[in-house]
Design a protein around this motif. Structure first.
Motif, PDB file in Angstrom:
ATOM      1  N   GLY A 230      -2.077   1.535   0.470  1.00  0.00           N
ATOM      2  CA  GLY A 230      -2.140   0.079   0.379  1.00  0.00           C
ATOM      3  C   GLY A 230      -0.931  -0.571   1.039  1.00  0.00           C
ATOM      4  O   GLY A 230      -1.056  -1.544   1.774  1.00  0.00           O
ATOM      5  N   PHE A 231       0.245  -0.015   0.782  1.00  0.00           N
ATOM      6  CA  PHE A 231       1.479  -0.553   1.391  1.00  0.00           C
ATOM      7  C   PHE A 231       1.415  -0.447   2.913  1.00  0.00           C
ATOM      8  O   PHE A 231       1.819  -1.363   3.631  1.00  0.00           O
ATOM      9  CB  PHE A 231       2.686   0.221   0.855  1.00  0.00           C
ATOM     10  CG  PHE A 231       3.981  -0.100   1.573  1.00  0.00           C
ATOM     11  CD1 PHE A 231       4.636  -1.301   1.344  1.00  0.00           C
ATOM     12  CD2 PHE A 231       4.539   0.802   2.476  1.00  0.00           C
ATOM     13  CE1 PHE A 231       5.828  -1.604   2.004  1.00  0.00           C
ATOM     14  CE2 PHE A 231       5.722   0.515   3.143  1.00  0.00           C
ATOM     15  CZ  PHE A 231       6.372  -0.701   2.908  1.00  0.00           C
ATOM     16  N   LEU A 232       0.890   0.662   3.399  1.00  0.00           N
ATOM     17  CA  LEU A 232       0.888   0.905   4.846  1.00  0.00           C
ATOM     18  C   LEU A 232      -0.143   0.069   5.585  1.00  0.00           C
ATOM     19  O   LEU A 232       0.035  -0.264   6.753  1.00  0.00           O
ATOM     20  CB  LEU A 232       0.633   2.393   5.129  1.00  0.00           C
ATOM     21  CG  LEU A 232       1.778   3.350   4.764  1.00  0.00           C
ATOM     22  CD1 LEU A 232       1.312   4.802   4.823  1.00  0.00           C
ATOM     23  CD2 LEU A 232       2.966   3.131   5.688  1.00  0.00           C
ATOM     24  N   THR A 233      -1.246  -0.248   4.916  1.00  0.00           N
ATOM     25  CA  THR A 233      -2.381  -0.836   5.641  1.00  0.00           C
ATOM     26  C   THR A 233      -2.718  -2.267   5.238  1.00  0.00           C
ATOM     27  O   THR A 233      -3.559  -2.899   5.886  1.00  0.00           O
ATOM     28  CB  THR A 233      -3.656  -0.004   5.414  1.00  0.00           C
ATOM     29  OG1 THR A 233      -3.973  -0.072   4.015  1.00  0.00           O
ATOM     30  CG2 THR A 233      -3.468   1.452   5.813  1.00  0.00           C
ATOM     31  N   GLN A 234      -2.154  -2.781   4.142  1.00  0.00           N
ATOM     32  CA  GLN A 234      -2.512  -4.086   3.571  1.00  0.00           C
ATOM     33  C   GLN A 234      -3.939  -4.124   3.035  1.00  0.00           C
ATOM     34  O   GLN A 234      -4.437  -5.184   2.676  1.00  0.00           O
ATOM     35  CB  GLN A 234      -2.327  -5.226   4.585  1.00  0.00           C
ATOM     36  CG  GLN A 234      -0.895  -5.473   4.996  1.00  0.00           C
ATOM     37  CD  GLN A 234      -0.750  -6.685   5.892  1.00  0.00           C
ATOM     38  OE1 GLN A 234      -1.670  -7.060   6.614  1.00  0.00           O
ATOM     39  NE2 GLN A 234       0.404  -7.321   5.878  1.00  0.00           N
ATOM     40  N   LYS A 235      -4.594  -2.948   3.000  1.00  0.00           N
ATOM     41  CA  LYS A 235      -5.919  -2.870   2.365  1.00  0.00           C
ATOM     42  C   LYS A 235      -5.702  -2.116   1.057  1.00  0.00           C
ATOM     43  O   LYS A 235      -4.915  -1.178   1.040  1.00  0.00           O
ATOM     44  CB  LYS A 235      -6.882  -2.042   3.224  1.00  0.00           C
ATOM     45  CG  LYS A 235      -7.510  -2.788   4.348  1.00  0.00           C
ATOM     46  CD  LYS A 235      -8.723  -2.042   4.933  1.00  0.00           C
ATOM     47  CE  LYS A 235      -8.559  -0.545   5.086  1.00  0.00           C
ATOM     48  NZ  LYS A 235      -9.521   0.133   5.932  1.00  0.00           N
ATOM     49  N   PRO A 236      -6.388  -2.467  -0.020  1.00  0.00           N
ATOM     50  CA  PRO A 236      -6.116  -1.727  -1.250  1.00  0.00           C
ATOM     51  C   PRO A 236      -6.471  -0.250  -1.092  1.00  0.00           C
ATOM     52  O   PRO A 236      -7.555   0.084  -0.607  1.00  0.00           O
ATOM     53  CB  PRO A 236      -7.010  -2.405  -2.289  1.00  0.00           C
ATOM     54  CG  PRO A 236      -7.982  -3.224  -1.528  1.00  0.00           C
ATOM     55  CD  PRO A 236      -7.400  -3.502  -0.187  1.00  0.00           C
ATOM     56  N   GLY A 237      -5.543   0.630  -1.469  1.00  0.00           N
ATOM     57  CA  GLY A 237      -5.847   2.057  -1.507  1.00  0.00           C
ATOM     58  C   GLY A 237      -6.702   2.325  -2.732  1.00  0.00           C
ATOM     59  O   GLY A 237      -6.498   1.695  -3.777  1.00  0.00           O
ATOM     60  N   VAL A 238      -7.676   3.210  -2.606  1.00  0.00           N
ATOM     61  CA  VAL A 238      -8.594   3.454  -3.718  1.00  0.00           C
ATOM     62  C   VAL A 238      -8.409   4.860  -4.265  1.00  0.00           C
ATOM     63  O   VAL A 238      -8.402   5.844  -3.520  1.00  0.00           O
ATOM     64  CB  VAL A 238     -10.061   3.236  -3.274  1.00  0.00           C
ATOM     65  CG1 VAL A 238     -11.027   3.694  -4.360  1.00  0.00           C
ATOM     66  CG2 VAL A 238     -10.293   1.763  -2.948  1.00  0.00           C
TER      67      VAL A 238
END
Ligand code: ADP
Ligand code: TZD
Ligand code: MG
Length: 560
Positions: free
Chosen positions: A64-72
């Motif tokens: 999530g930190f790396l991509t700005q998409k929530p990690g699941v």
């Protein structure tokens, strides 16, 4: 008669994830989610299976930190969920967007406490540790549940979100048409937040009167991907900057305006500080003396208005997203509106050079056995030529020396123990960094820190990830035992051969006792792209208790 096409909760969940661009899931399989993982995989979602949910959760958080998409992260009910909860809490604390999705058992049995398999009232437990928590009780609500989870994770201050999905929901059938209609892809889930013009004027006014201004960059600026705005602000105003550990690389550490090597001097003497995505928490001594001057005044750029005044009064709060805020600030700053104070820059430069010379001397020394400086000096040399490498770092001395010695050149390439100073993020972060970016990763680990997630070495080998783990092995927490008798509370097995662990799974292990072989092994690991573990033997007396934060460690007054 033609029958209505039907689907079930498993399929709806996978469709909802796909619709929202979730292309990777981290987790541990079991009841009731095994079929969900199989289905996700067969539908083209990459599934990375871990050995413990905490590590899978940490992987999702850093994704999530790396991509700005929530990690699941997906976990089973009860204990699997609880194992993942530490990672969810850590994500929330660090402002990383992630969604922990857990299967849960039958509500009616849970609510009457009739003793189900892995029974636990997960939603109530998750609430205090997450930014938001939801439960889906019907398959037609899966779309809403995921959409709300995504919005909650990435909007405003990002954080960890819990999504509870009952076994019954997954197994329920519904009309295919109804399922298609129920899916939602949130529009603009992390909207820009433009700061008020008055807040920008206040900031400009404060800056224009500053004699010794300083910009402190935090991992919020790294998360916001604000490197262009940060560079412009720093270079146009000539203000020196100080990166927090995970903000290293937003500007290269060898940037002439970096005050990192003169940290105490810069913090202690600054009269106006611009905090950009950094909280005035313990990592900045709460803004208090003796680290800070009592008269220092703050401009704080943060998306969360409630962060203001949390430790020191904020004279110029700028509430907005970092990119929009810095752009507004840049627009309002006329050339020359922040006077360049050459005495201030010179004083920092002088202090910096003195400290850098001192460090160079320590890095050059070649004691036998190695100490933290000599070992990390070699790692530094190798990594200077490889700015593409992601660096994961945890431990006490291993962390503190690593942060100071290893220079970063690119944003978001340093991932570490963060806001909680937590141990156990190492292998989860390393795995996600490799999976999400496809780049090589070097995890610099204390021997204790490594132990918290060490079994994931198997995961690294299974997925053939380009991760080289360097264990700075001083035989314990802070230091190793040197006497005989009962192991001390901080000591581990002496001369432990961590390199043999990775060999059990087909990876490459090195046991190194001097700087030359450490550098060679690291080059080899990076060059091969294969899972590698380097057991670097460090003097067991080299570390200090609690690393660089001894002042936070209470000692018994009666004991000595
Ligand atoms: P560090 O540990 O590097 O000092 P912190 O985790 O303490 O950084 O602070 C990060 C801050 O950044 C948090 O207060 C968070 O609200 C803020 N933040 C995160 N993303 C954004 C963003 N896009 N815009 C503005 N502020 C943000
Ligand atoms: N448990 C968790 C989850 N987080 C923690 N921070 C700790 C325990 C306490 N702790 C530290 O703060 S650092 C550390 C522990 C156990 C390990 C230090 O030993 P190391 O590093 O081998 O990793 P050095 O190089 O020996 O100092
Ligand atoms: Mg150690």
């Amino acid at each position: 008669m033609e029958s209505t096409p039907m689907t079930d909760g498993f399929h709806v969940m996978v469709d909802a994830l796909k619709l929202n661009g979730i292309d990777t899931i981290y987790g541990v399989a079991g009841i009731p989610i095994t079929d969900l993982l199989r289905l996700a995989q067969s539908e083209g979602i990459r599934y990375i299976g871990f050995r413990h949910e905490q590590n899978a959760g940490n992987a999702a958080a850093i994704a999530g930190f790396l991509t700005q998409k929530p990690g699941v992260c997906l976990t089973v009910s009860g204990p699997g969920f609880l194992n993942g909860l530490v990672a969810l809490a850590n994500a929330t604390t660090n402002c990383f967007p992630m969604i922990l999705i857990s299967g849960s058992s039958d509500r009616s049995i849970i609510d009457l406490q009739q003793g189900d398999y892995e029974e636990l009232d997960q939603l109530s437990i998750a609430k205090p540790f997450s930014k938001a928590a939801f439960r889906v009780n019907n398959p037609e609500d899966i779309g809403v549940g995921l959409a709300r989870s995504i919005r909650a994770a990435v909007s405003g201050r990002p954080g960890g979100v819990y999504l509870d999905i009952t076994a019954k929901t997954l197994g329920s059938v519904l009309d295919l048409k109804a399922s298609e209609r129920s899916l939602i892809r949130p529009v603009d889930p992390a909207p820009r937040q433009i700061p008020s013009p008055e807040s920008i004027s206040r900031a400009v006014q404060l800056l224009s009167g500053a004699l010794r201004p300083l910009i402190v960059l935090g991992k919020g600026a790294a998360y916001a991907q604000a490197e262009v705005e940060v560079k412009t602000l720093v270079e146009e105003t000539h203000i020196p900057f100080l990166p927090m550990s995970m903000a290293k690389g937003l500007l290269p550490d060898n940037h002439p305006q970096s005050a990192a090597a003169a940290r105490s001097y810069a913090l202690g003497n600054a009269d106006v500080v611009v905090l950009v995505g950094a909280r005035l928490n313990w990592l900045l001594s709460h803004g208090k003396s003796p680290l800070w001057s009592e008269s220092c005044q703050y401009i704080q750029v943060d998306i969360d208005s409630t962060e203001m005044d949390s430790n020191r009064p904020i004279v110029a709060p700028v509430v907005g997203d970092i990119r929009s805020s810095l752009r507004a600030l840049l627009q309002a700053l006329k050339p020359g509106s922040v006077p360049v104070r050459s005495e201030w820059l010179d004083a920092i430069g002088e202090k910096k050079q003195k400290n850098l010379n001192r460090m160079a001397e320590r890095l050059r020394a070649n004691p036998d056995p190695m100490n933290f400086s000599s070992a990390l000096g070699q790692v530094r040399e190798v990594l200077l030529a490889r700015p593409d490498v992601y660096v994961v770092n945890e431990g006490a001395n291993a962390l503190d020396f690593g942060r100071n010695i290893i220079d970063m050149n690119l944003p978001r390439h340093r991932l570490d123990s963060g806001t909680w100073g937590i141990m156990g993020i190492g292998m989860g972060y390393a795995i996600a960094a490799a999976v999400e970016t496809g780049q090589p990763v070097v995890a610099i680990e204390g021997d204790s820190a490594f132990g918290f997630s060490g079994m994931e070495i198997e995961t690294i080998c299974r997925y053939k990830l380009p991760v080289t783990t360097v264990i700075l092995n001083n035989g314990g927490i802070y230091r190793g035992d040197t006497g005989d008798g009962e192991p001390s509370p901080t000591g581990f097995v002496r001369d432990a051969r961590y390199d043999k662990l990775i060999e059990a799974f087909g990876g490459v292990g090195y046991h190194v006792t001097n700087t030359e072989s450490l550098a060679q092994a690291l080059q080899a690991g990076l060059g091969s792209g294969r899972p590698t573990l380097i057991n670097a033997v460090i003097d067991p007396t080299a570390g200090t208790e609690s690393g660089h934060i001894q002042s936070l460690n209470p000692k018994s007054a009666l004991h000595q």
